[in-house]
Design an enzyme around this catalytic site. Sequence first.
Site, short mmCIF file in Angstrom:
data_model
loop_
_atom_site.label_atom_id
_atom_site.label_comp_id
_atom_site.label_asym_id
_atom_site.label_seq_id
_atom_site.Cartn_x
_atom_site.Cartn_y
_atom_site.Cartn_z
N GLU A 39 16.58 2.09 22.87
CA GLU A 39 17.73 2.22 23.79
C GLU A 39 19.07 2.44 23.10
OE1 GLU A 39 19.03 -1.06 26.11
OE2 GLU A 39 19.49 -2.26 24.38
N HIS A 68 20.47 0.28 28.25
CA HIS A 68 21.14 1.50 27.79
C HIS A 68 20.28 2.76 27.96
CE1 HIS A 68 24.68 -0.46 26.20
NE2 HIS A 68 23.92 -1.35 25.58
N HIS A 180 19.36 -8.21 19.65
CA HIS A 180 19.62 -7.59 18.35
C HIS A 180 19.64 -8.60 17.20
CE1 HIS A 180 21.82 -3.87 20.34
NE2 HIS A 180 20.61 -4.10 20.83
FE FE2 Z 1 19.87 -2.98 22.47
FE FE2 Z 2 19.83 -3.85 25.74
#
Ligand code: FE2
Ligand code: FE2
Length: 271
Positions: A39, A68, A180
């Site tokens: 993404e 995203h 992340h």
């Molecule tokens: Fe991400």
């Molecule tokens: Fe995300």
Amino acid sequence: MRILLIGDVIGRPGRDVLAAELMPLRDRLGLDFVVANGENAAGGFGLTRSIANELFATGVDVLTTGNHWLDQKEILNFIDDEDRVLRPLNYPKGTPGRGASLYQTRRGARVLVLNPMGRTFMDALDDPFAAVDVQLSACPLREGADAIIVDMHAEATSEKMAMGHFCDGRASCVIGTHSHVPTADAQVLPQGTAYQTDAGACADYDSVIGMDKFEPLQRFTKKMPTGRMTPAMGPATLCAVFVETFDQTGLALRAEPVRIGGRLIPTSPSV
Ligand SMILES: [Fe+2]
Ligand SMILES: [Fe+2]
């Protein structure tokens, strides 16, 4: 079966670390199937046709996404025809693309991949638990698939853990993405589903979740955006979760984190 789920690939540094490391890793770990979250692959925001092709060429079998997924509008030109790219599962009926699909490994095993997205501290979507339940009932482990991989794209650790337990015994693995940052809780849940709250990212970790740190610091300290967010451009760490399943049951024998390159302390399963 040996499966790798790679966390969000962020921009050029994320793509570069996959190009350098994934093929050797596929060989060394004897991987049957590789999923990566794409993404953020296009400059940190979304996925294009050429970047999807670039990632498939590094050894990725399927690209999942998340909030995203639609940042690059050109995804709408190919997502209906490209079975190897998933968008979040629990979007309204009629949304282009698909959030679940059944694949075959090179050795002929059937792999179901699901890409639900959480709703806590995120956009209001349909219920991800109900959406996953529909898929697991339609294509159960063993009868319908030799392995089931769930990429739970969510902000809240609690919602990801809840999804792990919701799928325990019915999926081979539930691995979180979107934060992340890799979490240190890789485990096999009591009924046999491999789990880690977040796989981490393929990103330069001298950053704020993969983005060049200048702009996020501006926004946090001054409450004033001064420009665009762009990926941090130093060498990336490949972050992923390795899952090995029993061929007879499709449930997990082990789950182990993988970190290669860049700034994070490296770790890799022994095989
Ligand atoms: Fe991400
Ligand atoms: Fe995300």
